[in-house]
Design a protein around this motif. Structure first.
Motif, PDB file in Angstrom:
ATOM      1  N   UNK A   1       0.811  -1.216   0.000  1.00 30.73           N
ATOM      2  CA  UNK A   1       0.000   0.000   0.000  1.00 30.73           C
ATOM      3  C   UNK A   1       0.841   1.261   0.000  1.00 30.73           C
ATOM      4  N   UNK A   2       2.141   1.158   0.034  1.00 32.12           N
ATOM      5  CA  UNK A   2       2.919   2.363   0.317  1.00 32.12           C
ATOM      6  C   UNK A   2       3.164   3.238  -0.905  1.00 32.12           C
ATOM      7  N   UNK A   3       3.690   2.672  -1.949  1.00 35.68           N
ATOM      8  CA  UNK A   3       4.063   3.514  -3.080  1.00 35.68           C
ATOM      9  C   UNK A   3       2.816   4.005  -3.813  1.00 35.68           C
ATOM     10  N   UNK A   4       2.943   5.195  -4.418  1.00 35.89           N
ATOM     11  CA  UNK A   4       1.849   5.744  -5.221  1.00 35.89           C
ATOM     12  C   UNK A   4       2.032   5.284  -6.658  1.00 35.89           C
TER      13      UNK A   4
ATOM     14  N   UNK B   1      -3.654   7.399 -10.134  1.00 35.30           N
ATOM     15  CA  UNK B   1      -4.912   7.828  -9.514  1.00 35.30           C
ATOM     16  C   UNK B   1      -5.517   8.912 -10.388  1.00 35.30           C
TER      17      UNK B   1
ATOM     18  N   UNK C   1       1.656   8.956 -10.415  1.00 35.29           N
ATOM     19  CA  UNK C   1       2.351   9.648  -9.328  1.00 35.29           C
ATOM     20  C   UNK C   1       3.666   8.994  -8.935  1.00 35.29           C
TER      21      UNK C   1
ATOM     22  N   UNK D   1       6.599   9.415  -9.816  1.00 30.81           N
ATOM     23  CA  UNK D   1       7.745  10.331  -9.647  1.00 30.81           C
ATOM     24  C   UNK D   1       7.775  10.955  -8.252  1.00 30.81           C
ATOM     25  N   UNK D   2       6.723  10.758  -7.464  1.00 32.68           N
ATOM     26  CA  UNK D   2       6.668  11.301  -6.101  1.00 32.68           C
ATOM     27  C   UNK D   2       7.255  10.327  -5.085  1.00 32.68           C
ATOM     28  N   UNK D   3       7.464   9.079  -5.498  1.00 31.23           N
ATOM     29  CA  UNK D   3       7.731   8.027  -4.519  1.00 31.23           C
ATOM     30  C   UNK D   3       9.081   8.127  -3.820  1.00 31.23           C
ATOM     31  N   UNK D   4      10.027   8.866  -4.394  1.00 28.90           N
ATOM     32  CA  UNK D   4      11.316   8.968  -3.692  1.00 28.90           C
ATOM     33  C   UNK D   4      11.190   9.808  -2.424  1.00 28.90           C
ATOM     34  N   UNK D   5      10.053  10.476  -2.224  1.00 24.77           N
ATOM     35  CA  UNK D   5       9.848  11.219  -0.975  1.00 24.77           C
ATOM     36  C   UNK D   5       9.339  10.321   0.144  1.00 24.77           C
ATOM     37  N   UNK D   6       8.946   9.097  -0.205  1.00 26.79           N
ATOM     38  CA  UNK D   6       8.465   8.163   0.813  1.00 26.79           C
ATOM     39  C   UNK D   6       9.619   7.785   1.731  1.00 26.79           C
ATOM     40  N   UNK D   7       9.311   7.628   3.022  1.00 23.20           N
ATOM     41  CA  UNK D   7      10.360   7.251   3.968  1.00 23.20           C
ATOM     42  C   UNK D   7      10.945   5.893   3.589  1.00 23.20           C
ATOM     43  N   UNK D   8      12.254   5.736   3.693  1.00 25.34           N
ATOM     44  CA  UNK D   8      12.856   4.449   3.311  1.00 25.34           C
ATOM     45  C   UNK D   8      12.578   3.351   4.334  1.00 25.34           C
TER      46      UNK D   8
ATOM     47  N   UNK E   1      13.108  12.373   2.794  1.00 24.58           N
ATOM     48  CA  UNK E   1      11.802  11.972   3.333  1.00 24.58           C
ATOM     49  C   UNK E   1      11.527  12.616   4.685  1.00 24.58           C
TER      50      UNK E   1
ATOM     51  N   UNK F   1       1.034  11.348   0.939  1.00 24.68           N
ATOM     52  CA  UNK F   1       0.761  10.025   0.375  1.00 24.68           C
ATOM     53  C   UNK F   1      -0.669   9.595   0.649  1.00 24.68           C
TER      54      UNK F   1
ATOM     55  N   UNK G   1      -4.680   9.103  -1.966  1.00 25.89           N
ATOM     56  CA  UNK G   1      -5.532   7.919  -1.874  1.00 25.89           C
ATOM     57  C   UNK G   1      -6.956   8.241  -1.422  1.00 25.89           C
TER      58      UNK G   1
END
Lengths: 351, 350
Positions: free
Chosen positions: A220-223, A226, A231, A233-240, B64, B72, B76
């Motif tokens: 469920x984490x990566x975008x 939608x 989206x 290209x936004x995923x590198x902002x997600x916490x590792x 991040x 995020x 959704x």
């Protein structure tokens, strides 16, 4: 223009006795940098008008602001509290002088006193927390033996603040990844400066443990897509990495556990390396990443470990480090996990 | 000893192409408060060919950490985005110049462009988010029509947009409606950046309250290891956050509007105090639940009202606990009071 601090100083005598005016000055005092003065004035205003519900709502919001929510979690973490109490009962000898770093609610400091310490000095950086802890300690009848020092441990003067060095150090300033509450620098400063040589330290060590794991929440984490837009290209902002509760039944461990780093908290100097690699052997099945958790060595006898599924609840979370893509492993497949730390932060990766 | 700023300046020219050096530089910049430069430097690591996974992990963490996680969740929230899309389709006329405040992922700006806007200018104060949104917009083929301006809208002038905009869209309302600064941002934009009478989405918002029985007892420090910790309770937050589909929340009154705001006003909305009477339907009341309703345009309201049967909203509810639960009779009236300072909201029962 006069500084905020100068305005506050000028206003202060004029608002005394007027709780609403005092409360208006409270925010300005915090903005001027006098957090401790602001907390004290807020308490004074509340005490002057105990029946003013609006003032109560404002004051409560002010006092709670900036107080870490994890104090509430710590209170609920019975296993942690019991592990500390058992270690304190083994270590504290009658008449000892104890130093605690990080007062919180004051529960560990009171346990040290109950275990026989003659004097407990406990330091707490947040002035709201220090004040509430002092009230808790007084309400429980320990005010004569437990003294809250509203300072960072690095600012303590051993003679002026605690009348000499302590015979024992207890602290609970380890984070989910061991390091990020500055446990290493705090201990390296406190042990040679604030303790008598050879004084026991609780906990005496902490380890960062890892294992391979599958975790379905990963999906469920990566975008992705939608409303017809992409989206990714936004995923590198997600916490590792992200938090997983110790009791989460959806986490599936796929290997034995290994320790990445064993931090020595008792010697006053952490001398082991800052890089490590461990080879983990899969039990087979999908592996999404590495789960990392905390192991505390309370003393020579006991450990407190936040390992997957082993506790009903913990105030510490486990940290999940996801691989770029899941790996379908066969039993016996070896995956090497690498890690480094810079004394305040742990980094984990795989090739 | 050289200052950190001097170390940064001497290190900067030496580390090009070196992931380890770039990460060290980015961390120094962050520690020195140079957040935008730190993020730029971290992004250079991600763009390097063959950067080691260790440095990639460090760069991703640095980026991040600077980014609120709710970006995020917002993408959704299908109901929110669907309602905004519908409002934009109603309002955007071909050739319009649209101003957005708060880019986030860029979803609303791209919706405005897809609805026919000739030009969309969207402000994003967070440099990492602005940069990521720019990439999303380019990847979707809107780079020619959607421009991300990496600053606060209150620092923007109409000249920088090539003139005043024909429409304003924003989604900068928080759980209490106000705390992301929607009032000052809209007042400034309507006054300085929009054509007179231009449509504004959302055109207004409401803070709603109701009596309720909460899902759990208020947290009480209580007794731990035989110590009485109740003196610590003063530090606990006065409100809990609940999900809109929280199953254990039961309303004990009809909803009431505590504050209504007009987001098209040029004049400054003053701080305010208000009271509403809530009539109990009977039963245990443990607190006041607060949520928001936003008027996307006249006649179209998006609301995160408590409702376990609807999909979860990306906005949380706020639950303000009473000191003690109240047993109420049907028809019993309780007065809810609120005060806002244009940003924070305090609620109490009197």
């Amino acid at each position: 223009m006069p500084s905020t601090a100068a305005i506050v100083e000028q206003m202060l005598p004029r608002v005394r006795g007027n709780p609403r005016a005092m409360m208006r000055l409270v925010e300005m005092m915090r903005a001027s940098g006098d957090d401790a003065g602001a907390v004290a004035l807020c308490h004074e205003a509340l005490a002057l008008a105990p029946d003013d519900a609006e003032l109560g709502a404002i004051g409560r919001a002010f006092l709670a602001f900036g107080v870490p929510h994890w104090h509430a979690h710590l209170i609920q973490d019975t296993e942690r509290t019991l592990a500390y109490e058992a270690a304190l009962k083994r270590a504290v000898k009658p008449g000892m002088r104890v130093l605690e770093i990080g007062t919180g609610t004051g529960v560990l400091a009171m346990m040290a006193a109950r275990a026989g310490a003659a004097e407990v000095y406990t330091c707490e950086l947040n002035p709201s927390v220090a004040r509430a802890a002092a009230e808790v300690i007084a309400a429980n009848g320990f005010a004569d033996r437990v003294k809250v020092i509203a300072k960072h441990s690095g600012q303590i003067d051993p003679e002026a603040d605690m009348g000499g060095r302590a015979d024992l150090l207890v602290s609970e300033i380890v984070s989910n990844d061991v390091l990020s509450e500055d446990v290493l620098p705090s201990h390296e400063d406190a042990i040679p400066r604030l303790l008598v040589p050879g004084a026991p330290v609780i906990p005496l060590g902490a380890s960062a443990m890892v294992a391979l794991a599958a975790h379905p929440r990963l999906d469920r984490r990566a975008l992705h897509e939608a409303f017809g837009f992409d989206f990714s290209a936004f995923n590198h902002l997600e916490r590792p990495n992200y938090r997983v509760p110790v009791e989460d039944p959806s986490l599936k461990v796929r290997s034995d556990a290994a320790s990445l780093f064993d931090f020595d908290l008792a010697s006053g100097r952490y001398t082991a390396g800052d890089r490590a690699s461990v080879e983990l052997v899969s039990r087979g099945g999908r592996v999404d990443g590495v789960i990392q958790w905390l192991l505390l060595r309370m003393d020579g006898e006991a450990v407190h470990e936040v390992a997957p599924g082993t506790l009903p609840y913990s105030s510490w979370a486990m940290m999940f480090h996801a691989f770029p893509a899941p790996i379908d492993t066969v039993e016996g497949q070896r995956i090497t996990v690498h890690a480094s730390h810079n004394r305040t932060r742990l980094t984990i990766w795989t090739e | 000893m050289p200052t950190r700023a001097q170390i940064i300046d001497s290190l900067a020219p030496q580390v090009a192409g070196d992931a380890r050096g770039l990460l060290r530089l980015a961390e120094l910049m962050r520690d020195d408060g140079q957040i935008a430069r730190a993020l730029d430097t971290a992004h250079r690591i991600l763009e390097l060919d063959g950067a080691a996974p260790e440095q990639v992990a460090g760069a991703r963490r640095l980026i991040a950490k600077a980014v609120p996680h709710w970006h995020f969740n917002i993408v959704r929230d299908l109901r929110r985005n669907g309602d905004y899309d519908a409002a934009l389709k109603r309002a955007v006329k071909p050739g319009m110049r649209v101003l957005e405040i708060g880019t986030g992922t860029g979803i609303l700006a791209m919706m405005a462009a897809r609805a026919g806007a000739a030009e969309v200018v969207t402000c994003e104060a967070d440099p990492a988010v602005a940069r990521a949104a720019q990439r999303v917009i380019a990847a979707n083929g809107y780079a020619d029509r959607v421009r991300v301006v990496p600053k606060l809208s209150t620092a923007l002038a109409a000249d920088e947009m090539g003139g005043r905009a024909d429409l304003l869209v924003s989604e900068i309302v928080s759980h209490n409606l106000l705390s992301e600064g929607v009032l000052p941002a809209h007042e400034h934009a309507v006054r300085e950046l929009l054509k007179p009478g231009a449509p504004v989405i959302p055109c207004g918002g409401t803070i709603r309250v109701a009596l309720a029985q909460g899902p759990q007892k208020r947290f009480d420090a209580g007794t731990v290891a035989d110590f009485d910790l109740s003196a610590f309770n003063t530090l606990l937050p006065p409100e809990q956050r609940l999900r809109s589909d929280e199953p254990g929340l039961t309303l004990r009154s009809d909803p009431r509007d505590l504050f209504r705001f007009d987001f098209t006003r040029v004049e400054e909305t003053p701080p305010g105090v208000a009271s509403v009477d809530c009539v109990s339907t009977g039963g245990t009341v443990t607190g006041i639940v607060q949520w928001i309703a936003i008027d996307l345009d006249p006649g179209h309201v998006h609301e995160n009202a408590p409702d376990p049967s609807r999909s979860r909203s990306s906005w949380r509810l706020r639950f303000h606990d009473l000191p003690e639960p109240l047993e109420t009779k049907p028809g019993q009236t309780l007065r809810v009071h609120g005060a806002h300072d244009r940003s924070q909201l305090n609620l109490w029962l009197g």
